[in-house]
Motif scaffolding. Structure first.
Motif, short mmCIF file in Angstrom:
data_model
loop_
_atom_site.label_atom_id
_atom_site.label_comp_id
_atom_site.label_asym_id
_atom_site.label_seq_id
_atom_site.Cartn_x
_atom_site.Cartn_y
_atom_site.Cartn_z
N ALA A 436 0.83 -1.21 0.00
CA ALA A 436 0.00 0.00 0.00
C ALA A 436 0.86 1.26 0.00
N LEU A 437 1.95 1.25 0.75
CA LEU A 437 2.84 2.42 0.79
C LEU A 437 3.51 2.63 -0.56
N GLY A 439 2.34 1.60 -3.43
CA GLY A 439 1.30 2.01 -4.36
C GLY A 439 1.02 3.50 -4.26
N GLN A 440 0.96 4.02 -3.03
CA GLN A 440 0.74 5.45 -2.86
C GLN A 440 1.93 6.26 -3.40
N THR A 441 3.14 5.72 -3.19
CA THR A 441 4.32 6.40 -3.74
C THR A 441 4.23 6.51 -5.26
N PHE A 443 1.54 6.41 -7.26
CA PHE A 443 0.48 7.29 -7.74
C PHE A 443 0.76 8.74 -7.39
N ARG A 444 1.49 9.00 -6.32
CA ARG A 444 1.87 10.38 -6.02
C ARG A 444 2.91 10.88 -7.01
N ASN A 447 1.22 11.80 -10.25
CA ASN A 447 0.44 13.04 -10.22
C ASN A 447 1.29 14.27 -9.94
N ILE A 761 5.39 10.24 1.69
CA ILE A 761 4.53 9.50 2.61
C ILE A 761 5.40 8.90 3.70
N ASP A 765 2.69 5.74 8.14
CA ASP A 765 1.47 6.51 7.89
C ASP A 765 0.27 5.88 8.59
N THR A 768 -2.72 4.56 6.40
CA THR A 768 -2.44 3.31 5.69
C THR A 768 -2.54 2.11 6.62
#
Length: 803
Positions: A436-437, A439-441, A443-444, A447, A761, A765, A768
């Motif tokens: 999850a971490l 994945g957020q990295t 997508f950040r 963007n 992140i 977090d 998360t």
């Protein structure tokens, strides 16, 4: 041996009589062992195989770094290198090199070929043994004797068909004749300089050699026998301090660092690959826990069988040996299937891996990997068979042989299986949080704003032959003609020249000082990356001009030197002042430029990299021989490569077009590594969650089956269906929450290790951790609900009649 063969035959009969049970175990093991084997192939090829040189542990990368300026380029000044060679008593041999460009003529026209220039000491330090010929002689680094070259093994094969008579032949490079004196071994291509096809001697330019501040050499060194890296580092640090005292202007703040060559080659991929190896090892642990549960359940159904065998005279060791043989046999089958699965997984991982992963050619399923798989399979089989074997060997014959006694078990009898489920939940949570971490990295990063618009934007990389375009005026005039030719291509909207566009880096930092500010007492000036650009560059990239103006045709060699700075430089060095009209002193060039504009920041060194101060000069004032052109097209012109090459060939056939690519390509390439990290960990985490879900479902189903009598009595005494549902769900929830609690503690350790792979992140977090925990609890509760619902359907009369 006879007893062992008998145990194997008996085990094979067991597989034949229970094919579904054996198939499930073999598939689970194949997935776990196959994934581990594939990742180990990467670890073995990239990290564990030594570099293919004599005594590779003695090879060092030696470079200068300036922590106060944030410099980590690890290059060296030729003048300082000369002093190192004279003073060092711990380094046996120094060797210097840098990249270069040679133009060669082919059937498709003139093109650049990846090349390097090196001192003779480089090949002596590496102890290179040429396939043919020799390496450079000491005197061949002198002007007039430097027209000799070495060629790489792959270039020898592709360009000359492996001609064994190649040594002594001539090759035309940039209109000059060079004699081939040797063919390098394929081992040279395992280094970061392995893409170079041609090597020429590194000669000394007297004008540049006098400038000690010029740092443009990459240096390898070989330690003397018996010298440790700490001893060599201490000596080189002392030499650096002495040189700083002698030449404070050029060396203030610069340090010397020694890094093992292997560490330099593999870089930060070391930690990433070990994280993946640990992650896939955790998946195998979950698989083993699942199989252990299955085998314990299977052993429970065979307790009467073993009791009878024991009553007939079978010893404890015989039964343990039988169960171990069965588990090792199943594990060997799973390992064999996993080994063949690893071939496909390795190809898949290589296909999705980043382009710059080091030593990927060494990644293969070879003998070392086979040995790893074999050892892993045998060890897994021994562990999986040992626990049920020990439990089944400790039998109470009187109790086990009583009719019906062994068909029921108390809740306390499932403690070990419960422990396995808790472990599965904990491990799954650790991997799921890591995925999850990452994945957020990813997508950040996707963007994040690049500072320019890459849509319908192309780069045309080209090189002007230096022997033809020597003066500033010649280069400036040619750039204008190139821009006009590119603008005339149908669909092209605007064109802008640059010495180093986004995602191309930039030239070495330039020391500067804002006029009116005092020079630093330490002698360490602030630095900014510098670029040469054309008049329409920012317009073409759609970079906003925050203040002032862009360059125009009046910014030429006869006008006042001007510059544009980026927003980061304006904020850092002009604070709340208006920088327009202010002058910036260029320390090394003994000149100043007037700031005429401030533009928005661009992310040049990767989407997650820090934006540095940048200074832009007009091409008309400081033209260079190699450049890029940014070309903005409309949506109907997706490919301009053939048109660009044709137009520039008509302008001058000797202009070499090296690449025509979209800017989207460079933006996307920076995402390859975080995408690779994310995909792998998501796959491992998904597999872990699936196995953990199956594990808790299997344990709860087995619990319900073995507790049928207890449930029947409860219902007969008045318990409602909701009470039975709550009872079973509560037991599953206790196991799940215990696993979640342990997994959270484990996640703190894993995420701190992988913090360098995260962007914007925290590795801890809270959102998360909470969200992933809730998701895993929900999945586990769904796995518990199905057997709980079945428990509510128990007929008390049937359950008690069976007693």
């Amino acid at each position: 041996m006879a007893n062992l063969l008998q145990d194997i035959r008996y085990s094979l009969r067991g597989v034949k009589h229970n094919p579904l049970f054996a198939f499930i175990i073999i598939i689970i093991l194949a997935l776990g062992i196959g994934a581990n084997t594939a990742i180990f192939s990467f670890v073995n090829g990239v990290l564990l195989k030594p570099l293919p040189f004599d005594e590779p542990e003695q090879l060092m990368v030696i470079g200068e770094n300036n922590p106060e300026k944030g410099s980590s380029i690890s290059v060296a000044s030729p003048r300082n290198l000369e002093d190192w060679e004279k003073q060092s008593q711990t380094i046996e041999q120094f060797g210097a090199w840098r990249d270069w460009r040679f133009g060669i003529s082919t059937a498709e026209g003139k093109r650049l070929i990846a090349s390097g220039i090196a001192s003779p000491g480089l090949f002596l330090a590496l102890k290179v043994k040429p396939v043919l010929g020799r390496v450079f002689l000491t005197e061949e680094n002198q002007k007039g004797r430097d027209h000799v070259i070495l060629i790489s093994h792959s270039f020898w094969k592709s360009q000359f068909g492996g001609d064994t008579n190649i040594v002594g032949q001539s090759m035309i490079l940039d209109k000059e004749s060079f004699t081939i004196v040797g063919v390098l071994p394929p081992e040279m291509e395992s280094l970061d300089l392995g893409s170079f096809k041609i090597w020429a001697p590194l000669t000394v330019d007297p004008d540049q050699f006098l400038d000690r501040s010029l740092r443009n050499r990459r240096v390898y060194g070989r330690l003397k026998d018996g010298v440790s890296i700490n001893e060599a580092q201490a000596e080189m640090s002392l030499i650096a301090q002495q040189l700083t005292q002698q030449y404070p202007k050029d060396n203030a703040g610069w340090e010397v660092s020694l890094t093992p060559l292997m560490e330099n080659v593999v870089g930060e991929y070391r930690s990433t690959l070990f994280i993946f190896l640990g992650a896939v090892g955790l998946v195998l642990l979950i698989a083993c826990a699942n199989i252990a549960n299955l085998m314990l359940a299977k052993a429970a159904t065979r307790r009467k069988e073993f009791a009878i065998r024991s009553a007939l005279g079978a010893g404890q060791w015989q039964m343990i040996r039988q169960l171990l043989t069965e588990s090792v046999l199943l594990s060997a089958m799973g390992g064999l299937m996993g080994f063949f699965l690893a071939f496909w997984l390795v190809d898949l991982f290589i296909a999705i891996s980043p382009d710059n992963i080091p030593r990927v050619a060494q990644v293969k399923v070879d003998g070392a990997v086979l040995a790893f798989t074999s050892a892993l399979s045998i060890l897994t089989g021994m562990i999986l068979g040992l626990v049920p074997a020990l439990q089944s060997s400790k039998l109470n014959l009187v109790e086990e042989l009583k009719e019906g006694q062994s068909r029921y078990a108390k809740w306390s009898g499932f403690r070990f299986r419960s422990f396995l489920v808790i472990s599965q939940i904990a491990i799954a949570l650790v991997l799921l949080i890591g995925a999850a971490l990452l994945g957020q990295t990813f997508f950040r990063l996707m963007n994040i704003q690049t500072g320019f618009n890459p849509e319908n934007l192309h780069t045309v990389s080209l090189f002007l032959p230096m022997d033809k375009y020597k003066t500033r005026q010649q280069i400036s005039d040619t750039y204008q003609k190139i821009a006009e030719e590119l603008k005339s291509i149908p669909g092209v909207q605007s064109v802008g020249a640059t010495s180093a566009g986004p995602q191309f880096g930039g030239f070495e930092p330039v020391d500067f000082l804002v006029e009116g500010q005092a020079a630093p007492a330490s002698g360490i000036y602030p630095q900014a990356r510098y670029f040469n650009i054309g008049a329409d560059y920012f317009h073409t990239l759609e970079v906003p001009v925050m203040m002032g103006r862009e360059f125009n045709a009046q910014d030429n060699a006869s006008s006042v030197p001007v510059a544009i700075i980026n927003e980061t430089m304006a904020k850092q060095f002009f604070k709340n002042q208006n920088p327009i009209g202010k002058r910036v002193q260029l320390v090394r060039e003994n000149g100043a430029v007037e700031v005429v504009g401030v533009v928005g920041d661009m992310r040049r060194y990767g989407l997650g990299a820090k934006v540095e101060p940048e200074i832009y000069y007009p091409f008309m004032q400081k033209p260079r021989g190699a450049t890029f052109f940014a070309v903005r097209t409309d949506a109907t012109s997706p490919n301009i490569e053939s048109a660009a090459r044709a137009r520039l060939a008509n302008l001058d056939p000797e202009i070499i077009v090296t690449n025509v690519r979209t800017f989207d390509y460079f933006v996307t390439s920076t995402l390859r590594r975080p995408q690779f990290n994310m995909l792998l960990l998501i796959v491992f985490a998904g597999l872990a969650v699936l196995l953990a879900t199956v594990g808790i479902y299997a344990v709860m189903s087995y619990t319900v089956t073995q507790s049928t009598r207890e449930i029947g009595i409860r219902i007969a005494l008045g318990a409602q269906q909701s009470d039975i549902l709550k009872m079973v769900m509560r037991r599953g929830l206790v196991l799940t929450l215990t696993g979640i609690a342990l997994g959270i503690f484990g996640s703190f350790a894993l995420t701190r290790v992988m913090s360098s792979a995260l962007f914007n992140i925290s590795p801890t977090d809270p959102a998360t951790f909470v969200l992933v925990s809730v998701i895993l609890i929900s999945v586990a509760m769904l796995a518990c609900f199905l057997p709980a619902r079945r428990a509510t359907k128990v007929d008390p009369m049937m359950a008690l009649r069976n007693e």
